[in-house]
Design a protein around this motif. Structure first.
Motif, PDB file in Angstrom:
ATOM      1  N   UNK B 133     196.275  31.201 -36.671  1.00  0.00           N
ATOM      2  CA  UNK B 133     195.177  30.435 -36.080  1.00  0.00           C
ATOM      3  C   UNK B 133     195.628  29.083 -35.511  1.00  0.00           C
ATOM      4  N   UNK B 134     196.804  28.702 -35.907  1.00  0.00           N
ATOM      5  CA  UNK B 134     197.362  27.452 -35.367  1.00  0.00           C
ATOM      6  C   UNK B 134     198.850  27.658 -35.189  1.00  0.00           C
ATOM      7  N   UNK B 135     199.418  27.083 -34.155  1.00  0.00           N
ATOM      8  CA  UNK B 135     200.842  27.283 -33.922  1.00  0.00           C
ATOM      9  C   UNK B 135     201.093  28.670 -33.385  1.00  0.00           C
ATOM     10  N   UNK B 136     202.234  29.225 -33.738  1.00  0.00           N
ATOM     11  CA  UNK B 136     202.552  30.548 -33.201  1.00  0.00           C
ATOM     12  C   UNK B 136     203.262  31.410 -34.241  1.00  0.00           C
ATOM     13  N   UNK B 137     203.364  32.687 -33.864  1.00  0.00           N
ATOM     14  CA  UNK B 137     204.070  33.631 -34.733  1.00  0.00           C
ATOM     15  C   UNK B 137     205.572  33.421 -34.532  1.00  0.00           C
ATOM     16  N   UNK B 138     206.386  34.111 -35.300  1.00  0.00           N
ATOM     17  CA  UNK B 138     207.842  33.925 -35.202  1.00  0.00           C
ATOM     18  C   UNK B 138     208.331  34.189 -33.772  1.00  0.00           C
ATOM     19  N   UNK B 139     209.227  33.326 -33.323  1.00  0.00           N
ATOM     20  CA  UNK B 139     209.800  33.575 -32.000  1.00  0.00           C
ATOM     21  C   UNK B 139     211.317  33.691 -32.117  1.00  0.00           C
ATOM     22  N   UNK B 140     211.892  34.364 -31.137  1.00  0.00           N
ATOM     23  CA  UNK B 140     213.334  34.660 -31.152  1.00  0.00           C
ATOM     24  C   UNK B 140     214.156  33.370 -31.033  1.00  0.00           C
ATOM     25  N   UNK B 149     199.633  29.852 -45.000  1.00  0.00           N
ATOM     26  CA  UNK B 149     198.190  30.030 -44.918  1.00  0.00           C
ATOM     27  C   UNK B 149     197.560  28.678 -44.609  1.00  0.00           C
ATOM     28  N   UNK B 150     196.495  28.724 -43.809  1.00  0.00           N
ATOM     29  CA  UNK B 150     195.913  27.440 -43.414  1.00  0.00           C
ATOM     30  C   UNK B 150     195.364  26.676 -44.622  1.00  0.00           C
ATOM     31  N   UNK B 151     194.764  27.424 -45.548  1.00  0.00           N
ATOM     32  CA  UNK B 151     194.188  26.746 -46.715  1.00  0.00           C
ATOM     33  C   UNK B 151     195.282  26.088 -47.554  1.00  0.00           C
ATOM     34  N   UNK B 152     196.432  26.755 -47.635  1.00  0.00           N
ATOM     35  CA  UNK B 152     197.564  26.168 -48.387  1.00  0.00           C
ATOM     36  C   UNK B 152     198.056  24.904 -47.675  1.00  0.00           C
ATOM     37  N   UNK B 153     198.160  25.003 -46.366  1.00  0.00           N
ATOM     38  CA  UNK B 153     198.641  23.857 -45.601  1.00  0.00           C
ATOM     39  C   UNK B 153     197.706  22.662 -45.761  1.00  0.00           C
ATOM     40  N   UNK B 182     207.618  24.754 -40.250  1.00  0.00           N
ATOM     41  CA  UNK B 182     206.326  25.440 -40.136  1.00  0.00           C
ATOM     42  C   UNK B 182     206.036  25.672 -38.660  1.00  0.00           C
ATOM     43  N   UNK B 183     205.985  26.972 -38.302  1.00  0.00           N
ATOM     44  CA  UNK B 183     205.704  27.277 -36.888  1.00  0.00           C
ATOM     45  C   UNK B 183     204.257  27.703 -36.672  1.00  0.00           C
ATOM     46  N   UNK B 184     203.619  28.111 -37.745  1.00  0.00           N
ATOM     47  CA  UNK B 184     202.231  28.558 -37.555  1.00  0.00           C
ATOM     48  C   UNK B 184     201.460  28.592 -38.864  1.00  0.00           C
ATOM     49  N   UNK B 185     200.149  28.561 -38.701  1.00  0.00           N
ATOM     50  CA  UNK B 185     199.266  28.695 -39.863  1.00  0.00           C
ATOM     51  C   UNK B 185     198.425  29.964 -39.645  1.00  0.00           C
ATOM     52  N   UNK B 186     198.323  30.735 -40.675  1.00  0.00           N
ATOM     53  CA  UNK B 186     197.533  31.972 -40.532  1.00  0.00           C
ATOM     54  C   UNK B 186     196.299  31.895 -41.427  1.00  0.00           C
ATOM     55  N   UNK B 187     195.364  32.751 -41.111  1.00  0.00           N
ATOM     56  CA  UNK B 187     194.150  32.831 -41.942  1.00  0.00           C
ATOM     57  C   UNK B 187     193.702  34.283 -42.015  1.00  0.00           C
ATOM     58  N   UNK B 188     193.723  34.826 -43.196  1.00  0.00           N
ATOM     59  CA  UNK B 188     193.227  36.199 -43.392  1.00  0.00           C
ATOM     60  C   UNK B 188     191.824  36.093 -43.968  1.00  0.00           C
ATOM     61  N   UNK B 189     191.244  37.240 -44.314  1.00  0.00           N
ATOM     62  CA  UNK B 189     189.916  37.218 -44.933  1.00  0.00           C
ATOM     63  C   UNK B 189     190.025  37.086 -46.450  1.00  0.00           C
ATOM     64  N   UNK B 190     191.179  36.698 -46.919  1.00  0.00           N
ATOM     65  CA  UNK B 190     191.361  36.579 -48.361  1.00  0.00           C
ATOM     66  C   UNK B 190     192.015  35.232 -48.676  1.00  0.00           C
TER      67      UNK B 190
END
Lengths: 231, 404
Positions: B133-140, B149-153, B182-190
Motif C-alpha cells: 500500500x506504500x512504496x513498492x514491491x521488490x525490484x531487481x 506490514x503497515x501496522x508494524x511500521x 524498507x522498500x514497501x509497506x503491505x496491508x493484508x486483511x489480517x
C-alpha cells in the motif's frame, strides 16, 4: 330389501352427570319409497332419532339396521363409508361446502365414491336440472338464496344414489315459496324415482305433504299414522 | 377435488393466510441471507488465511515443524519449487526461508518472523505484491530490501526507505544481524499477520543466513481447492522425506471456525423452523376450529378421516408451496446482489481484520442449501399440520354439525 329397522333405541345424554333421556325405546320400520315425517315438539328427540338412523350418533341402547346391515356397532371409518353409499343427508343449515360451486358440491360425494368423470358430469347435470338450478351450476353457495342452497343440498344428497335421504328440518330456514318449491321437488323424486325421504320437522307444510307421520313425545313414539298428502 | 377444496380454503381467510405466507417468506429469506452471510465470512476468513498466509499445501523438513530452528532446511529448494510447480493442478508454488528475528527501531524492538521469498513466485502464490500500500514491491538489482506490514511500521515508527536492523540466528546457531532497507509497506486483511511478518528476498537472506539454495518452507496454491486431497497424496508419495500438510492440518482453527459457523446456522435454522411450526399450527388450528361444522358435514356425507386429515395437510403444504418459491426467489436475488456488490462492514473493519476477515463480505451459498431449505419448509409445514389435522379427525360429525 331396502329398509330401516330400529329396535329399542334409547339415547341418554350425560349419563354420568345429569342424565337426559332423548329417546326411550324407539321401535320403527321404514320401508323403501316412503315419504315420512318425524314430528314432535322441540326436545322430543326428532333430530336425535334421525342422527342415530343416519349413523351420525350412536344409541345408548338398541340397534339400527339399514338394508340388512346393523350400523350401531360399526367403527367410525366404516360408518363413514356406509353413509357415503347408502344415506344422503339434508341439513337444516344446508351445510354446503362454501368454496365449491353448486356443481362441485353435487359432484363431491360421487368423487368420494370414485365414480367415473362422465357419469359424475351427467348425474350432476341431471340433478341440478331436477332441482331447477341448471343455470346456477357455477355459482358458489354464498351467491345462492336459502331455498336455492337447500335445493343444491338435496341434489347433493341424491347424487350418490343413496337408499335413503334423511332431512333434518330442511325447511326451517326457508320462506313459504322456497318451502313449497323444495317439497314439490322432493315429492316428485319420491313419486317418480321411488327415493325414500325421512324428515324430522315441525313445519306443518312438510307434515301435510308426508305419507306417514310419526309423532315423538318425550323420546317415545306417540303416534304413527299413514295419511293422504295434500298434493 | 380435495386439492381444489384445500387450495380454495386457503383463500377463505385471505389476510390470515397472507400473514402466514409472509412469515414463511421472511423466515426463508432471513435464513438464506444469514447462511450466505456466514458462508461469506467463513469463505473470506479461509480465503484470506490461504491466500495471505498458509496456501493450500505446505512442505517442511519434519524437524523444522517441531523446533522451528533454522538449521532444519530443505536443500536444493529451487528444484523443489520447480517440481511442485509442474505438479498437476498446482497453480503456483514458492519456497521460503524462515526465521524468527528481532526488529529494532528508534521506538523499540519487536519479535517478527522473516519470510524470505522469491519475489515472482511468492506473488504468484500469496499475491503479496498486490497488498503493498506504500512504496513498492521488490525490484531487481537492489540489495537487502524488506517489506513491512503497515501496522508494524506505524507501531515502530518506521518509514519507507528507512534502514532497519534484524537480529536472528544463522545456520551455525550464531546470533547475527543484518541491515535492510524498507522498500514497501503491505496491508493484508489480517492485522496479526501485518504486525508479525516481514518479507525479504530469499537470495539476500540466505546469504546472511549462511546457506545456499536452501528454504524452510514450500507453499503451493491449487487451481481449485477440490484437488486438495489428490495433490496432497501425490506430494506425499513424491517427497517422502518432507512433511506435507494441507491448510486444514496446518490451521485446524479454520475447520473449527467453519464448523462453528455451520453449527450456529443450524441452530438458527432449528429456531426459525420451530417458530414457523408454531405459526402454522396456530393458523391451521384457527382454520379447523372455525370450520368444525363444515368438517362434520364432510364426514357425515362420506369423507373419511384419512381424507379429512390429508385435506388439512394439503392446505398447510400449499401455504408452504406458495411462500417457499417466493422466499427462495427473493433470497436468491439478495444473495446474488450482495455476492456482486458485497456488504461493506467498514465500521467494524478493524475488528474484522483482527480476525483475518475482509471488511467487505460477499454473500455466498451452496446451491444445495436452497433444496435443503425447501425440504425443511415442507417438513415444517407437514409437522405444523399434524396437530390441527388430528384435531379435525377427532371431531364427531353429530357434534360438529350441531355447532353454530
Amino acid at each position: 330389501m331396502k329398509n330401516i329397522i330400529t329396535k329399542g333405541i334409547t339415547k341418554v345424554y350425560n349419563p354420568d352427570t345429569i342424565p337426559v333421556v332423548a329417546l326411550d325405546g324407539v321401535d320403527l320400520e321404514i320401508e323403501q319409497g316412503e315419504f315420512t315425517a318425524i314430528v314432535g315438539p322441540s326436545g322430543s328427540g326428532k333430530t336425535t332419532l334421525l342422527n342415530i338412523i343416519g349413523g351420525l350418533d350412536k344409541p345408548s341402547h338398541g340397534s339400527v339396521t339399514i338394508s340388512g346391515t346393523e350400523i350401531t356397532k360399526m367403527r367410525d371409518n366404516k360408518l363413514i363409508e356406509f353413509r357415503k353409499e347408502h344415506i344422503g343427508f339434508v341439513f337444516q343449515a344446508y351445510n354446503l361446502i362454501p368454496v365449491l360451486t353448486a356443481e362441485e358440491n353435487v359432484e363431491f360425494v360421487m368423487l368420494l365414491q370414485n365414480r367415473p368423470s362422465a357419469e359424475r358430469d351427467q348425474r350432476t347435470t341431471e340433478l341440478l336440472e331436477a332441482v331447477g338450478l341448471g343455470d346456477k351450476r357455477n355459482t358458489r353457495p354464498a351467491q345462492l338464496s336459502g331455498g336455492q342452497q337447500q335445493r343444491v343440498a338435496v341434489a347433493r344428497a341424491l347424487a350418490p344414489k343413496p337408499d335413503f335421504i334423511l332431512a333434518d328440518e330442511p325447511t326451517a330456514n326457508l320462506d313459504s315459496k322456497s318451502t313449497e318449491n323444495l317439497l314439490d321437488i322432493m315429492a316428485r323424486l319420491n313419486h317418480e324415482e321411488g327415493i325414500t325421504f325421512v324428515f324430522s320437522t315441525h313445519d306443518q307444510r312438510v307434515i301435510d305433504r308426508a305419507h306417514r307421520v310419526i309423532t315423538l313425545v318425550d323420546g317415545k313414539i306417540a303416534t304413527d299414522e299413514l295419511q293422504n298428502p295434500e298434493k | 377435488m380435495i386439492l381444489k377444496i384445500a387450495w380454495r380454503n386457503i383463500w377463505r381467510s385471505r389476510t390470515r393466510s397472507l400473514v402466514v405466507i409472509g412469515a414463511i417468506i421472511v423466515g426463508i429469506w432471513a435464513e438464506i441471507f444469514l447462511m450466505s452471510f456466514s458462508e461469506g465470512m467463513v469463505k473470506s476468513y479461509i480465503d484470506n488465511a490461504i491466500q495471505s498466509e498458509i496456501s493450500h499445501i505446505q512442505l517442511h523438513q519434519p524437524d523444522f515443524l517441531k523446533d522451528k530452528e533454522v538449521k532444519y532446511v530443505i536443500d536444493d529448494a529451487s528444484s523443489l519449487q520447480q517440481a511442485l510447480q509442474s505438479t498437476a493442478h498446482v497453480k503456483a508454488a514458492t519456497v521460503r526461508s524462515l526465521s524468527n528475528a528481532m526488529i529494532a527501531s528508534a521506538k523499540g524492538a519487536r519479535g517478527v518472523q522473516i519470510k524470505a521469498v522469491d519475489p515472482a513466485n511468492e506473488s504468484a502464490v500469496t499475491r503479496i505484491d498486490t497488498k503493498v500500500v506504500e512504496g513498492e514491491y521488490f525490484s531487481e538489482g537492489k540489495k537487502n530490501q524488506i517489506l513491512l506490514g503497515r501496522s508494524l511500521a506505524e507501531k515502530m515508527n518506521i518509514k519507507i526507505r528507512s534502514k532497519i536492523v534484524l537480529t536472528f540466528t544463522n545456520l551455525n546457531g550464531d546470533i547475527t544481524a543484518a541491515a535492510f532497507r524498507v522498500v514497501g509497506l503491505y496491508e493484508t486483511d489480517n492485522t496479526m499477520v501485518d504486525d508479525a511478518v516481514v518479507y525479504t528476498t530469499r537470495q539476500d537472506f540466505n546469504k546472511v543466513l549462511g546457506g545456499g539454495d536452501i528454504a524452510h518452507e514450500a507453499a503451493l496454491f491449487l487451481e481449485d481447492p477440490e484437488y486438495l486431497d489428490t495433490v496432497f497424496s501425490v506430494l506425499q508419495a513424491q517427497f517422502p522425506n518432507l512433511k506435507v500438510e494441507t491448510y486444514k492440518q496446518i490451521s485446524p482453527e479454520i475447520a473449527l471456525f467453519d464448523s462453528q459457523m455451520q453449527l450456529s446456522t443450524t441452530i438458527f435454522t432449528v429456531i426459525l423452523m420451530l417458530a414457523l411450526v408454531f405459526g402454522i399450527i396456530n393458523t391451521m388450528l384457527m382454520a379447523v376450529l372455525e370450520r368444525i361444522k363444515e368438517l362434520g358435514m364432510l364426514m357425515a356425507v362420506g369423507m373419511n378421516k384419512a381424507r379429512v386429515f390429508f385435506m388439512i395437510m394439503f392446505e398447510t403444504i400449499m401455504l408452504g408451496l406458495v411462500a417457499g418459491p417466493i422466499g427462495l426467489g427473493l433470497a436468491y436475488l439478495t444473495v446474488l446482489y450482495f455476492n456482486h456488490t458485497g456488504i461493506d462492514l467498514g465500521n467494524w473493519s478493524e475488528a474484522m481484520r483482527q480476525f483475518g476477515m475482509s471488511r467487505v463480505v460477499y454473500t455466498t451459498i451452496r446451491p444445495s442449501m436452497f433444496t435443503e431449505l425447501a425440504i425443511a419448509v415442507i417438513l415444517t409445514a407437514l409437522i405444523g399440520s399434524i396437530y390441527p389435522a388430528l384435531k379435525a379427525i377427532r371431531l364427531r360429525p353429530v357434534e360438529a354439525i350441531r355447532r353454530i
